[in-house]
Design a protein around this motif. Structure first.
Motif, PDB file in Angstrom:
ATOM      1  N   ARG A  27      -0.836  -4.149  -7.084  1.00 29.99           N
ATOM      2  CA  ARG A  27       0.316  -3.361  -6.673  1.00 29.99           C
ATOM      3  C   ARG A  27       1.645  -4.120  -6.649  1.00 29.99           C
ATOM      4  NH1 ARG A  27      -1.382   1.470  -5.204  1.00 29.99           N
ATOM      5  NH2 ARG A  27       0.666   2.006  -4.382  1.00 29.99           N
ATOM      6  N   SER A  71       2.757   1.675  -7.013  1.00 29.16           N
ATOM      7  CA  SER A  71       2.227   0.467  -7.623  1.00 29.16           C
ATOM      8  C   SER A  71       3.241  -0.163  -8.569  1.00 29.16           C
ATOM      9  CB  SER A  71       0.948   0.801  -8.397  1.00 29.16           C
ATOM     10  OG  SER A  71       0.425  -0.345  -9.019  1.00 29.16           O
ATOM     11  N   ARG A 100       0.828  -1.218   0.000  1.00 34.66           N
ATOM     12  CA  ARG A 100       0.000   0.000   0.000  1.00 34.66           C
ATOM     13  C   ARG A 100       0.857   1.261   0.000  1.00 34.66           C
ATOM     14  NH1 ARG A 100      -2.673  -2.912   4.255  1.00 34.66           N
ATOM     15  NH2 ARG A 100      -4.618  -3.863   3.500  1.00 34.66           N
TER      16      ARG A 100
END
Length: 396
Positions: free
Chosen positions: A175, A147, A143
């Motif tokens: 991601r 990405s 997160r």
């Protein structure tokens, strides 16, 4: 910019040298270690990572001018150390103590008590010790980073990655940059059983769920998964006579154990667990250590993630091919075996000779809708890796 990596490991002998290579590689930025069961129990895996860092710290205390050799050994950039799974998704827990010893490092706990970590510390100068589990830590890293930028290096069983996919498959598929996995045996014998490589033997259920049958989640992006089976890792070796000549002239398992005062702390550390490794390998008829996990780290160094609008490519000297297989999960003799569908290989048999065309038709044994897994089939060569390894880890 360095490649951000998560290293999922169960630190045994080859994992430990692979981690040393990663710490000594400026192309990588180690964000976290997620340790799990595998070659040794979870508590031993964590302690072995402390021993790696202890050996580098002792080495640099004696040789402070060599600090630049270890770009990932930095007080300002601490990798997170998180505990992963203590067992496979299903089935019995298996270890590899026959090769790696009870402590995962050739029983150096008893053979070399001077290398012991007295007790797992609550704080560590070079590691951020997390109370959260490996799945939470890894998902948070995905997160927090751009990405498609993070490489996940799987050096142990695939249990932690399977649990990440169960927790949030959309996040992982959106991601993650690349998964580099050491595991399996396609066209060669296994190293844990006649048919199976250890990592896939340890949790064949995770392999099935991630690579073959993905009913529980969206499924890993195939173009970002690189598998390095025994077929390609086994030919890459560290010959022990070479190690003795180039790294440690005092390395002699037949005479006496390694003595700390005769060599640098880092060489003493590696020689201390390679002593037992050499004894085991000679019993197998080979005076060399196979560099399985080291090849995986090398692959991650050479093949960074690629952007969403770019095709999957490999660095010069690296080649691969897509292979279709299934995995045996419960067989008494074949647990962890990769069952390849050789009917897909045009060279398997000439049509009309021993098999009929009808026998080549798909059946329920293999899911023909599942695409193959991209497997590395060629590297720049064992000599290139051996030179890189000795230069970076031991400074020779």
């Amino acid at each position: 910019m360095p490649i951000p990596v998560i290293i999922d490991t169960d630190p045994g002998v080859d994992d430990t040298i692979a981690i040393l290579l990663a710490i000594a590689s400026p192309e990588l930025e180690i964000l976290s270690y997620t340790v799990s069961y595998g070659r040794n129990p979870l508590i031993s895996a964590r302690i072995n990572l402390f021993k790696v860092y202890q050996s580098i710290e002792r080495h640099l205390a004696q040789h402070p001018t060599q600090k630049d050799r270890f770009p990932n050994f930095d007080l300002k950039r601490k990798p997170i150390l998180a505990k992963g799974s203590a067992g496979p998704l299903e089935g019995d827990l298996h270890s590899a103590q026959y090769f790696h010893g009870r402590d995962g490092l050739g029983d150096i706990t008893n053979r070399h008590p001077e290398l012991s970590v007295e007790s797992p510390p609550d704080l560590h100068p070079y590691l951020e010790l997390s109370s959260r589990n490996a799945v939470e830590v890894s998902l948070d890293i995905l997160r927090s980073k751009p990405s498609r930028s993070v490489t996940y290096i799987a050096l142990g069983p695939l249990t932690n990655l399977a649990l990440m996919m169960r927790a949030d498959s959309q996040l992982v598929t959106d991601r993650i940059g690349r998964v580099v996995c050491m595991g399996g045996a396609l066209d060669v014998p296994g190293n844990t059983s006649p048919m199976a490589e250890f990592n896939f033997f340890a949790d064949p259920f995770a392999v099935k769920e991630l690579l073959i049958s993905t009913e529980l989640h969206k499924g890993l992006p195939r173009d970002r998964f690189l598998l390095l089976p025994l077929d390609i890792t086994t030919p890459h070796e560290l010959p022990f006579p070479f190690y003795k000549t180039v790294v440690d002239p005092a390395f002699d398992t037949s005479a006496r154990p390694s003595l700390a005062g005769e060599k640098s702390p880092l060489v003493h550390f590696t020689s201390s667990f390679l002593e037992r490794t050499r004894e085991v390998m000679i019993q197998f008829g080979k005076d060399a250590m196979e560099l399985h996990d080291i090849v995986a780290v090398w692959c991650a160094i050479e093949n960074p993630p690629f952007a969403d609008n770019e095709p999957m490519t490999l660095a010069p000297g690296w080649k691969g091919t897509s292979r279709v297989f299934d995995i045996e999960r419960t067989g008494d003799l074949t647990r962890g075996m990769l069952v390849t569908d050789r009917r897909e290989d045009e060279s398997a048999f000439p049509l009309g000779s021993t098999r009929s065309e009808a026998q080549r038709e798909p059946n329920e044994t293999f899911n023909k809708e599942v695409p193959g897994v991209f497997c590395i089939s060629e590297t720049p060569g064992p000599t290139v890796l051996l030179k890189l390894l000795t230069q970076r880890v031991w400074g020779n």
